[in-house]
Structures are given as C-alpha cells and as structure tokens.
Design an enzyme around this catalytic site. Structure first.
Site, short mmCIF file in Angstrom:
data_model
loop_
_atom_site.label_atom_id
_atom_site.label_comp_id
_atom_site.label_asym_id
_atom_site.label_seq_id
_atom_site.Cartn_x
_atom_site.Cartn_y
_atom_site.Cartn_z
N LEU A 1 17.28 51.00 58.38
CA LEU A 1 15.98 49.59 59.37
C LEU A 1 16.72 48.60 60.16
O LEU A 1 18.09 48.47 59.89
CB LEU A 1 15.75 48.25 58.13
CG LEU A 1 14.58 49.79 56.67
CD1 LEU A 1 13.92 48.68 56.61
CD2 LEU A 1 13.80 50.43 57.75
N PRO A 2 16.38 47.92 60.31
CA PRO A 2 16.19 47.16 61.94
C PRO A 2 17.70 46.01 61.19
O PRO A 2 18.96 45.92 61.52
CB PRO A 2 15.71 46.14 62.13
CG PRO A 2 14.74 47.47 62.62
CD PRO A 2 14.48 48.47 61.22
N THR B 1 22.30 47.65 58.93
CA THR B 1 23.23 46.41 59.63
C THR B 1 23.02 45.71 58.61
O THR B 1 21.59 45.01 60.07
CB THR B 1 24.39 46.43 60.72
OG1 THR B 1 24.25 48.00 60.37
CG2 THR B 1 25.14 45.53 60.90
N LYS C 1 31.48 45.48 58.44
CA LYS C 1 30.48 46.34 59.40
C LYS C 1 30.93 45.32 60.07
O LYS C 1 30.99 45.07 61.73
CB LYS C 1 28.90 47.11 58.46
CG LYS C 1 28.18 46.70 59.63
CD LYS C 1 28.54 47.95 60.61
CE LYS C 1 27.44 48.53 62.04
NZ LYS C 1 28.10 49.67 62.94
N LYS D 1 22.17 40.81 66.87
CA LYS D 1 21.81 40.40 65.47
C LYS D 1 23.26 40.22 64.77
O LYS D 1 23.62 39.35 64.25
CB LYS D 1 20.70 41.58 64.74
CG LYS D 1 20.93 41.40 63.70
CD LYS D 1 20.39 43.25 63.31
CE LYS D 1 21.51 43.49 63.43
NZ LYS D 1 21.48 44.68 62.52
P1 NAD Z 1 16.14 51.42 65.97
O1 NAD Z 1 15.10 49.89 66.61
O2 NAD Z 1 16.06 53.26 66.48
O3 NAD Z 1 14.84 51.68 64.64
C1 NAD Z 1 14.75 50.62 63.35
C2 NAD Z 1 12.99 51.77 62.66
O4 NAD Z 1 12.81 50.88 61.80
C3 NAD Z 1 12.62 51.86 63.85
O5 NAD Z 1 12.12 52.93 64.05
C4 NAD Z 1 11.26 50.79 63.15
O6 NAD Z 1 9.64 51.04 63.54
C5 NAD Z 1 10.97 51.28 61.54
N1 NAD Z 1 11.34 50.03 60.79
C6 NAD Z 1 10.85 49.09 60.95
N2 NAD Z 1 10.83 48.49 59.71
C7 NAD Z 1 9.85 49.39 58.62
C8 NAD Z 1 9.35 49.58 57.58
N3 NAD Z 1 9.84 48.70 57.01
N4 NAD Z 1 8.93 50.55 57.41
C9 NAD Z 1 9.26 52.06 58.04
N5 NAD Z 1 9.67 51.51 59.19
C10 NAD Z 1 10.27 50.09 60.07
O7 NAD Z 1 17.11 50.82 65.41
P2 NAD Z 1 18.37 51.89 65.05
O8 NAD Z 1 19.01 51.88 65.92
O9 NAD Z 1 18.39 52.91 64.58
O10 NAD Z 1 19.51 51.14 64.03
C11 NAD Z 1 19.01 50.64 62.30
C12 NAD Z 1 20.34 50.53 62.02
O11 NAD Z 1 21.62 50.80 62.20
C13 NAD Z 1 20.16 49.10 62.50
O12 NAD Z 1 20.52 47.98 61.26
C14 NAD Z 1 21.56 48.73 63.46
O13 NAD Z 1 22.30 47.70 63.41
C15 NAD Z 1 21.79 49.78 62.78
N6 NAD Z 1 22.97 50.36 63.40
C16 NAD Z 1 22.98 51.20 64.82
C17 NAD Z 1 23.56 51.62 65.35
C18 NAD Z 1 22.89 52.77 66.43
O14 NAD Z 1 24.29 52.77 67.85
N7 NAD Z 1 22.41 52.28 67.36
C19 NAD Z 1 25.00 52.07 65.19
C20 NAD Z 1 25.16 51.12 63.90
C21 NAD Z 1 24.03 50.86 63.27
#
Ligand code: NAD
Length: 299
Positions: free
Chosen positions: A64-65, A98, A173, A248
């Site tokens: 999740l975000p 994260t 992280k 964030k």
């Molecule tokens: P994203 O915004 O693409 O996806 C997050 C998803 O979570 C969304 O589809 C949203 O609808 C869903 N969501 C939110 N609340 C929810 C709930 N209660 N129930 C079900 N679904 C829910 O984000 P992302 O890029 O996939 O990143 C996710 C996590 O990974 C974050 O914490 C980010 O910091 C971390 N991260 C991202 C990357 C990257 O390159 N994108 C790399 C490493 C770590």
C-alpha cells in the site's frame, strides 16, 4: 500456498502476478477497480474486499502507499475493525509497503497479541524489479518469521536481507531511499550541465556510468527522456516510482533523523526539492522527472 494480496498498484500488481505464475493460489484485492481488472485479465483471482482475500490464506501480503493506509487496513479506522480481527491465528502477514518504522512496530505488536506474526518487508528495485521478480527485500521481524516468508519472497525478489527486529526493514529502506533521492538529483544536475554545454546525453551518461560517478540511476533509470528506452523518463515519466511517494519517503527519513538527532543535510534539501517539484504539479510523475527542476531552457 494460498496467498492473500492487497494493493495491486505499480509494484503490488506485478508482485502478485509473479506469485500466481509461480503456482501459488493468489486471491487479490485493490480499492481501484482498474488495478483489479488489469490483474484479473492475467488470470489472478480477484476478491470483492480485503477480508474476502483471507479465505484459506496462509500468508497475507500488503503493498500500500503509506503508513495511514497500512494502519487503517490492519488496525481499522473510523470505528471500523481492521483486518487483523479476521486473520486466523498462525497466519503470516508480510507488509511490503514503505511506511514509518513506528507503524510497522505497532501493527506487529497488535498482530503478536492475536497470534498473528507480522513482518515488515519493504522493497527496492523499482517496477522493473517487481516485474522481473528481482526485488531486494529488507526484512524487519524475527529470524523464524523471515524463514517462513522466504519461499514466498524468493518468488518476487533476488535478494533478501534480515535488517533486524520489527521496523528495522523500514529503517533500512528509508536510508536507501534518502540516498536514491539525493543521487537522482545529483545525476540530473550533472546530465543537465553536460547537455547545456552541448554534450550528447547518451555519450555523457555512458562516460559517467563507467567512471567514478557511476550509480543506479545511470545504470537503470536515466532521468533524461530518450537516453534509456526502458526508463520511465522515456515513457513520459509514467508508471515507475511517483514523486509523491519519494517525497513521503524523504519525509519519513527526516522525521526519523529528528527523532534520533542525526544530521541529514542533503536528505533535507532533497525533500524540499521534491516538495517544490510536487507543488509545481509533478507529484504523480515518476521521481526521475525531478530533472525538470534543473534543465536549462533554450535562451
Ligand atoms: P501505487 O500508488 O501504484 O499502488 C498502491 C495501490 O494501493 C493503489 O492501487 C491503491 O488503490 C491501493 N490501495 C490503497 N489503499 C488500499 C486499501 N485499503 N485496500 C486495497 N488497496 C489499497 O504505489 P506503488 O508504486 O505500487 O507503491 C506501493 C508501496 O511500495 C509504497 O509504499 C511505495 O513507497 C513502495 N515502493 C514503490 C516503488 C516503485 O518503484 N513504485 C519501489 C519501492 C517501493
């Protein structure tokens, strides 16, 4: 193995798909119907709610975000009970989002009281790593719980590190992402300076990649469009790792630095630069778009 997967965004979608392709029975859910449809089209079973993914699940994974989403999911919000209330004793929860280390510890403690093991396992490697199944996992929790998680993590990642107890994965992280945020700005400045002097950005990038300035951005994630076909920069900065997510993480690093009285001057500056970039309307673009802040405009 039966796996519940919650959060199917840029990272969670391909991670869940890799588990499905590895032969696990994945039941997935996201609040976004588009994200659900995308994964459903790949043959992954989509549940109607987070609670519905739990039926028979031995492992629950969330991606999740931010902290508030993870806390609301597991511990509840607005008087509504969280998912922990419904997770059977003995289940393993792996949160790969994260988030603040303090939130990870809070969820792990609440899980422990209910007989549910919770580990924090944030990742590095970007969307490319999520798709290829080559992520790096930084795990906080007990050695024994990490060993339980290992066969599942191995289907999504190439490197698995035990950082320490609950929350330690998150601390590792944010140290990594503070460095990434800083190095992306430094790399952007260097490329922009060379281009302003008439250098070919592909040639300059290759020179720096093989010299003492070589780094991950130059290897895999060049911030200038057209230099690297596979990088988000060459896809209009779509997908990838959003500027607001980097903001964030840099905020988490600053909160943590304040709490332990650490000096992180470049981390603070980087946070402010990404904040300015976000305020300029670029929060949803991949974080490498921060190069826009330093690119020269034609005279
Ligand atoms: P994203 O915004 O693409 O996806 C997050 C998803 O979570 C969304 O589809 C949203 O609808 C869903 N969501 C939110 N609340 C929810 C709930 N209660 N129930 C079900 N679904 C829910 O984000 P992302 O890029 O996939 O990143 C996710 C996590 O990974 C974050 O914490 C980010 O910091 C971390 N991260 C991202 C990357 C990257 O390159 N994108 C790399 C490493 C770590």
């Amino acid at each position: 193995m039966k796996i519940a997967f919650i959060g199917l965004g840029n990272m969670g979608g391909p991670m869940a798909l890799n588990l499905h392709k590895a032969g696990h029975a994945v039941s997935a859910f996201d609040l976004s119907t588009d994200a659900c449809k995308k994964l459903g089209a790949e043959g992954v079973s989509i549940a109607k709610s987070a609670a519905e993914t739990l039926a028979g699940a031995e492992v629950v994974i969330s991606m999740l975000p931010a902290s508030q989403h993870v806390e609301a999911l597991y511990l509840g919000s607005d008087g509504k009970p969280g998912l922990l209330e419904h997770i059977p004793v003995g289940t393993l929860v792996i949160d790969s989002s994260t988030i603040a280390a303090a939130t990870s510890r809070k969820v792990a403690e609440a899980g422990g009281k209910r007989g549910v093991a919770v580990i924090d396992a944030p990742v590095s490697g970007g969307t490319g790593g999520a798709i290829a199944g080559t992520l790096t996992f930084m795990v906080g929790g007990s050695e024994a719980d990490l060993e339980r998680a290992r066969p599942v993590l191995e289907k999504m990642g190439a490197n698995i590190f035990h950082a320490g107890g609950a929350g330690a994965g998150q601390t590792a992280k944010i140290c990594n992402n503070m460095l990434l945020g800083i190095l992306m700005i430094g790399t952007s400045e260097a490329i922009a300076l060379g281009v302003a002097n008439g250098l070919d950005p592909k040639v300059l990038s290759e020179i720096m990649r093989r010299s003492s300035g070589g780094n991950w951005a130059l290897e895999k994630y060049n911030p200038l469009p057209g230099v690297m076909e596979t990088a988000p920069a060459s896809k209009g900065y779509a997908g990838g790792f959003g500027t607001d997510l980097m903001l964030k993480d840099l905020g988490l690093a600053q909160e943590n630095a304040a709490a332990v009285r650490a000096a992180t001057p470049l981390g603070g500056l980087a946070r402010n630069l990404y904040a300015a970039h976000s305020l300029a309307g670029h929060g949803a673009l991949d974080f490498s778009s921060v190069i826009k802040l330093v690119q020269s405009k034609p005279a």
